[in-house]
Design an enzyme around this catalytic site. Structure first.
Site, PDB file in Angstrom:
ATOM      1  N   CYS A 135       0.835  -1.209   0.000  1.00  0.00           N
ATOM      2  CA  CYS A 135       0.000   0.000   0.000  1.00  0.00           C
ATOM      3  C   CYS A 135       0.869   1.259   0.000  1.00  0.00           C
ATOM      4  CB  CYS A 135      -0.926  -0.037   1.220  1.00  0.00           C
ATOM      5  SG  CYS A 135      -2.054   1.359   1.307  1.00  0.00           S
ATOM      6  N   CYS A 138      -0.492   4.272   1.840  1.00  0.00           N
ATOM      7  CA  CYS A 138      -0.370   4.225   3.304  1.00  0.00           C
ATOM      8  C   CYS A 138       1.076   4.377   3.757  1.00  0.00           C
ATOM      9  CB  CYS A 138      -0.870   2.887   3.842  1.00  0.00           C
ATOM     10  SG  CYS A 138      -2.227   2.161   2.951  1.00  0.00           S
ATOM     11  N   ASP A 139       1.983   3.685   3.101  1.00  0.00           N
ATOM     12  CA  ASP A 139       3.341   3.567   3.638  1.00  0.00           C
ATOM     13  C   ASP A 139       4.391   4.376   2.877  1.00  0.00           C
ATOM     14  OD1 ASP A 139       2.306   1.832   5.501  1.00  0.00           O
ATOM     15  OD2 ASP A 139       2.694   0.051   4.301  1.00  0.00           O
TER      16      ASP A 139
HETATM   17  P1  FAD Z   1     -10.590  -5.899   5.562  1.00  0.00           P
HETATM   18  O1  FAD Z   1      -9.800  -5.024   6.427  1.00  0.00           O
HETATM   19  O2  FAD Z   1      -9.953  -6.576   4.411  1.00  0.00           O
HETATM   20  O3  FAD Z   1     -11.243  -7.014   6.508  1.00  0.00           O
HETATM   21  C1  FAD Z   1     -11.904  -8.096   5.962  1.00  0.00           C
HETATM   22  C2  FAD Z   1     -12.357  -9.005   7.079  1.00  0.00           C
HETATM   23  O4  FAD Z   1     -13.176 -10.038   6.525  1.00  0.00           O
HETATM   24  C3  FAD Z   1     -11.232  -9.700   7.828  1.00  0.00           C
HETATM   25  O5  FAD Z   1     -11.498  -9.637   9.193  1.00  0.00           O
HETATM   26  C4  FAD Z   1     -11.313 -11.155   7.354  1.00  0.00           C
HETATM   27  O6  FAD Z   1     -10.912 -12.047   8.371  1.00  0.00           O
HETATM   28  C5  FAD Z   1     -12.809 -11.263   7.109  1.00  0.00           C
HETATM   29  N1  FAD Z   1     -13.206 -12.336   6.197  1.00  0.00           N
HETATM   30  C6  FAD Z   1     -12.785 -12.553   4.915  1.00  0.00           C
HETATM   31  N2  FAD Z   1     -13.397 -13.656   4.414  1.00  0.00           N
HETATM   32  C7  FAD Z   1     -14.220 -14.124   5.407  1.00  0.00           C
HETATM   33  C8  FAD Z   1     -15.112 -15.236   5.515  1.00  0.00           C
HETATM   34  N3  FAD Z   1     -15.295 -16.093   4.510  1.00  0.00           N
HETATM   35  N4  FAD Z   1     -15.768 -15.420   6.691  1.00  0.00           N
HETATM   36  C9  FAD Z   1     -15.615 -14.538   7.727  1.00  0.00           C
HETATM   37  N5  FAD Z   1     -14.798 -13.470   7.662  1.00  0.00           N
HETATM   38  C10 FAD Z   1     -14.112 -13.284   6.522  1.00  0.00           C
HETATM   39  N6  FAD Z   1      -5.922   2.166   4.671  1.00  0.00           N
HETATM   40  C11 FAD Z   1      -5.834   3.371   5.281  1.00  0.00           C
HETATM   41  O7  FAD Z   1      -6.814   4.117   5.313  1.00  0.00           O
HETATM   42  N7  FAD Z   1      -4.678   3.778   5.879  1.00  0.00           N
HETATM   43  C12 FAD Z   1      -3.561   3.011   5.919  1.00  0.00           C
HETATM   44  O8  FAD Z   1      -2.538   3.440   6.441  1.00  0.00           O
HETATM   45  C13 FAD Z   1      -3.632   1.734   5.301  1.00  0.00           C
HETATM   46  N8  FAD Z   1      -2.557   0.924   5.307  1.00  0.00           N
HETATM   47  C14 FAD Z   1      -2.631  -0.300   4.708  1.00  0.00           C
HETATM   48  C15 FAD Z   1      -1.511  -1.107   4.725  1.00  0.00           C
HETATM   49  C16 FAD Z   1      -1.560  -2.338   4.137  1.00  0.00           C
HETATM   50  C17 FAD Z   1      -0.337  -3.216   4.167  1.00  0.00           C
HETATM   51  C18 FAD Z   1      -2.761  -2.789   3.506  1.00  0.00           C
HETATM   52  C19 FAD Z   1      -2.834  -4.156   2.873  1.00  0.00           C
HETATM   53  C20 FAD Z   1      -3.877  -1.978   3.460  1.00  0.00           C
HETATM   54  C21 FAD Z   1      -3.809  -0.722   4.054  1.00  0.00           C
HETATM   55  N9  FAD Z   1      -4.907   0.137   4.039  1.00  0.00           N
HETATM   56  C22 FAD Z   1      -4.845   1.353   4.667  1.00  0.00           C
HETATM   57  C23 FAD Z   1      -6.176  -0.255   3.391  1.00  0.00           C
HETATM   58  C24 FAD Z   1      -7.166  -0.762   4.476  1.00  0.00           C
HETATM   59  O9  FAD Z   1      -6.520  -1.764   5.230  1.00  0.00           O
HETATM   60  C25 FAD Z   1      -8.421  -1.327   3.838  1.00  0.00           C
HETATM   61  O10 FAD Z   1      -9.017  -0.354   3.012  1.00  0.00           O
HETATM   62  C26 FAD Z   1      -9.430  -1.728   4.918  1.00  0.00           C
HETATM   63  O11 FAD Z   1      -8.853  -2.618   5.828  1.00  0.00           O
HETATM   64  C27 FAD Z   1     -10.670  -2.356   4.316  1.00  0.00           C
HETATM   65  O12 FAD Z   1     -11.500  -2.710   5.359  1.00  0.00           O
HETATM   66  P2  FAD Z   1     -12.620  -3.811   5.209  1.00  0.00           P
HETATM   67  O13 FAD Z   1     -13.322  -3.861   6.519  1.00  0.00           O
HETATM   68  O14 FAD Z   1     -13.404  -3.601   3.992  1.00  0.00           O
HETATM   69  O15 FAD Z   1     -11.858  -5.187   4.941  1.00  0.00           O
END
Ligand code: FAD
Ligand code: NAP
Length: 311
Positions: A135, A138-139
């Site tokens: 990302c 982010c980083d």
């Molecule tokens: P996710 O965070 O992807 O969570 C998905 C959840 O669904 C997880 O808990 C997983 O266990 C669960 N899940 C998946 N499949 C199943 C299933 N079949 N059954 C039950 N549960 C399931 N964004 C920022 O704003 N600032 C930052 O500094 C930043 N840094 C980042 C750094 C990295 C390395 C990465 C990869 C991303 C970063 N992001 C950042 C982006 C941010 O992490 C995502 O936009 C955000 O986490 C999305 O949230 P979400 O809740 O949609 O999904």
């Protein structure tokens, strides 16, 4: 098989899922959340978070996600550590199953996020979060005046390289072919940027670094045409080889985009099935950031509440 009944089931425990849980619990919907294989979601993969509002001196991914979890628990969200492996959306209440549990729910919020694709190298696992990131938004800031590498040839890789060139001393894009997949306009911007150079026909075969402190210092790069392997020093590597939504389990059950993202109604989190909502990175759209995911989790909970009231 243990059975759970609820008005609202939330699948996934990232920023979208926790925010949905917080709103739904406050609305008295007594939500059950299944946290999945990565409790806390993608932010648990990163250290410093400087762009999530509310933290004057930044926070880190795990601290932020634990705080969201505690807030959800305190408000009464029932969190179950399990993964949904099977769904039946053709009947009501809807049914979702894990290996050992069955969840019946009148409405569902899917917030299963997306996962970055990685190169799959053992050394990559070791230095993820310690010099390897997926990302740049982010980083990238942490690589001010440093040498960085971007791996990939699509729009994300090119956009990451352009973004990083604003901070870094130099950016090297490494692509496995001799032409980019990214669109022409992005390529044009890339090629005129004198802080970016491209290594063509090459793949990263190993990440190198120190153990104490754990830190990336370089990579091995192989030219796929000549077979030659060279070592290269670098402070950071951004892997941008695409990502995939966590929607395997919903294939054929909901309308998905060609890339597998869940399609929702315009300006809404409503999916192709009434009573099922999608929030966060799993939803078809452009902006993959934690605050956006949290915002859409809030919308999904409000829409689920309205759906349940009308029902
Ligand atoms: P996710 O965070 O992807 O969570 C998905 C959840 O669904 C997880 O808990 C997983 O266990 C669960 N899940 C998946 N499949 C199943 C299933 N079949 N059954 C039950 N549960 C399931 N964004 C920022 O704003 N600032 C930052 O500094 C930043 N840094 C980042 C750094 C990295 C390395 C990465 C990869 C991303 C970063 N992001 C950042 C982006 C941010 O992490 C995502 O936009 C955000 O986490 C999305 O949230 P979400 O809740 O949609 O999904
Ligand atoms: P992508 O288009 O799938 O590109 C992934 C890139 O990574 C490709 O160049 C691919 O190489 C390379 N790659 C894949 N696996 C690899 C491996 N194991 N080792 C080395 N390289 C590997 O992914 P993306 O760039 O994340 O884009 C995803 C989608 O979002 C695309 O539809 C893209 O157009 C869109 N997007 C659009 C914008 C925009 O419009 N501004 C911005 C970002 C993303 P090959 O080329 O050889 O296959």
């Amino acid at each position: 098989m243990t059975q759970y009944d609820s008005k609202l089931l939330i699948i996934g425990s990232g920023p979208a899922g926790y925010t949905a849980g917080i709103y739904a619990a406050r609305a008295g919907l007594e939500p059950i959340m299944v946290s999945g294989f990565q409790p806390g979601g993608q932010l648990t993969l990163t250290t410093n978070i400087e762009n999530f509002p509310g933290f004057a001196n930044s926070t880190d991914g795990n601290t932020l996600m634990l705080a969201m979890k505690e807030q959800a628990l305190n408000l009464g969200v029932k969190i179950i550590e399990d993964t949904i492996t099977e769904v039946n959306f053709a009947q009501r209440p809807f049914i979702c199953k894990s290996e050992s549990k069955e969840f019946q729910a009148d409405s569902i919020i899917i917030s299963t996020g997306a996962s970055a694709r990685w190169l799959g190298l053992e050394s990559e696992e070791k230095f993820r979060g310690f010099g390897i990131s997926s990302c740049a938004t982010c980083d990238g800031f942490f690589y001010r005046n440093k040498e960085v590498v971007v791996v990939g040839g699509g729009n994300t890789a090119v956009e990451d390289a352009l973004l990083l060139s604003k901070f870094a001393k130099h950016v090297t894009l490494i692509h496995r072919r001799d032409s980019l997949r990214a669109d022409a306009a992005s390529q044009k911007r890339l090629f005129v940027n004198d802080k970016i150079s491209v290594i063509w026909d090459s793949v990263v075969t190993e990440f190198l670094g120190t153990e104490q402190p754990r830190s990336l210092t370089g990579i091995k790069v192989k030219n796929v045409k000549t077979g030659e392997i060279k070592e290269m020093k670098t402070d950071g590597v951004f892997v941008a080889v695409g990502n995939h939504p966590n929607t395997e389990v919903f294939k054929g059950k909901l309308d998905l985009s060609d890339e597998g993202y869940i399609i929702t109604a315009p300006d809404s989190t409503q999916t192709s099935i009434e009573g099922i909502f999608a929030a966060g990175d799993v939803r078809f759209g452009n902006y993959r950031q934690a605050i956006v995911a949290a915002g859409s989790g809030c919308i999904a909970a409000l829409e689920a509440e309205k759906f349940l009231q009308e029902k």
